[in-house]
Design a protein around this motif. Sequence first.
Motif, PDB file in Angstrom:
ATOM      1  N   ALA B  62      47.203  46.973  48.653  1.00  0.00           N
ATOM      2  CA  ALA B  62      48.217  45.807  47.526  1.00  0.00           C
ATOM      3  C   ALA B  62      47.426  46.558  46.150  1.00  0.00           C
ATOM      4  O   ALA B  62      48.223  46.470  45.194  1.00  0.00           O
ATOM      5  N   ALA B  63      46.275  46.511  45.882  1.00  0.00           N
ATOM      6  CA  ALA B  63      45.651  47.101  44.159  1.00  0.00           C
ATOM      7  C   ALA B  63      46.740  48.352  44.238  1.00  0.00           C
ATOM      8  O   ALA B  63      46.891  49.098  43.349  1.00  0.00           O
ATOM      9  N   ILE B  77      44.409  44.301  40.169  1.00  0.00           N
ATOM     10  CA  ILE B  77      42.732  43.807  40.483  1.00  0.00           C
ATOM     11  C   ILE B  77      43.293  41.901  40.941  1.00  0.00           C
ATOM     12  O   ILE B  77      42.841  41.456  41.853  1.00  0.00           O
ATOM     13  N   ALA B  80      44.796  41.831  44.706  1.00  0.00           N
ATOM     14  CA  ALA B  80      43.673  42.836  45.627  1.00  0.00           C
ATOM     15  C   ALA B  80      43.007  41.365  45.598  1.00  0.00           C
ATOM     16  O   ALA B  80      42.789  41.032  46.739  1.00  0.00           O
ATOM     17  N   LEU B  81      42.365  40.431  45.072  1.00  0.00           N
ATOM     18  CA  LEU B  81      41.541  39.333  44.816  1.00  0.00           C
ATOM     19  C   LEU B  81      42.524  38.291  45.330  1.00  0.00           C
ATOM     20  O   LEU B  81      41.433  37.414  46.565  1.00  0.00           O
ATOM     21  N   LEU B  82      43.439  38.265  45.596  1.00  0.00           N
ATOM     22  CA  LEU B  82      43.886  36.840  46.050  1.00  0.00           C
ATOM     23  C   LEU B  82      44.393  37.089  47.371  1.00  0.00           C
ATOM     24  O   LEU B  82      44.420  36.127  47.339  1.00  0.00           O
ATOM     25  N   LEU B  83      44.836  38.607  47.794  1.00  0.00           N
ATOM     26  CA  LEU B  83      44.285  38.401  49.505  1.00  0.00           C
ATOM     27  C   LEU B  83      43.128  38.329  50.071  1.00  0.00           C
ATOM     28  O   LEU B  83      42.764  38.040  51.025  1.00  0.00           O
TER      29      LEU B  83
END
Lengths: 104, 224
Positions: B62-63, B77, B80-83
């Motif tokens: 994703a990133a 960022i 990616a972090l939500l995923l």
Amino acid sequence: MSDAWVVVAAVGAGTIVIKAAGPVLLGGRPLPERVRSVVALLAPALLAALVATTTFGSEQQLVLDARVIGVASAGVALLFRAPVLLVVVVAAAAAALARLVGIG
Amino acid sequence: MATDAPIRFELRQGAITAVPLAIAVGLFGVSFGVLSASSGGMGAIPAVIMSVTTFAGSAQFAAASVMGSGGQPVAAIAAALLLNARYLPIGVSVAPYLTGGPLRRFVHAQLVVDESWAIASRGEGRFDPHRLVGAGIVLWLAWVIGTIVGAIGGDALGDPAALGLDAAFPALFLALLVGQLRSGNAVAAALLGAGIAVALIPFAPPGVPIIAAAAAALIGLVRR
């Protein structure tokens, strides 16, 4: 620091904190039911959004090109329960073939 | 500390069970390395460091895809972090079974990925921590080595579009999505998330439509 390194550092640090939060901070306590029901839906919502943006997005425009043919082929491969790697290869090959014959 | 035989057995069982999955994860790592090292990607060395530290395939892709489409770093960022937010409840689920002090628990928690979590599951919400560690180490090695191989080989590839590599991203996300559609709510969140993203593509900078799609998960509050 370049953009790539900023992303690598922030995603790495953030992921390490997320993974460690439960075992180190919470110990054995469960998350509240409402939080769990929302977090459980983040992955399907975001992955579907990623499918949509990487299939149809180009800069800030919606476009139909060879990627659509690639993704449709991937969908067929998934219906036949193909492994992930084969699905990806099928998509790339279909898109490359479509471009070769002048579509998209 | 003497490692007794049952622990060694469970460690080895976890590692052995992970081998078939590790082959798939390794090849998945190769594709991450190739896509990152080819033109328009984040570059070979950042890709390898990301695999070492982040160890979460979908978030890394994703990133990479947000960056590759010209999105801001902050959008990459956040996406990616939500995923990876799913590792919060997953971490909570294994927490009661991890042993030792905070440092040991911290390290073992890093070895939790979807596959090692599944291997360590003994049903009814119970987990074997040693199988988790055995499987996690094998999967991490496969992921990192795969990325290195792909990153080295990816430099040699030509135009990503001519090879259809731009279609590889959505195909991969589609395959990962199918594995997540285990309930009616998940299907509804996926459809709504895709709808939000498509509607925002013409109006928002790259990456933002993906972050906005996270709002679709809020249907978990109203629907059971």
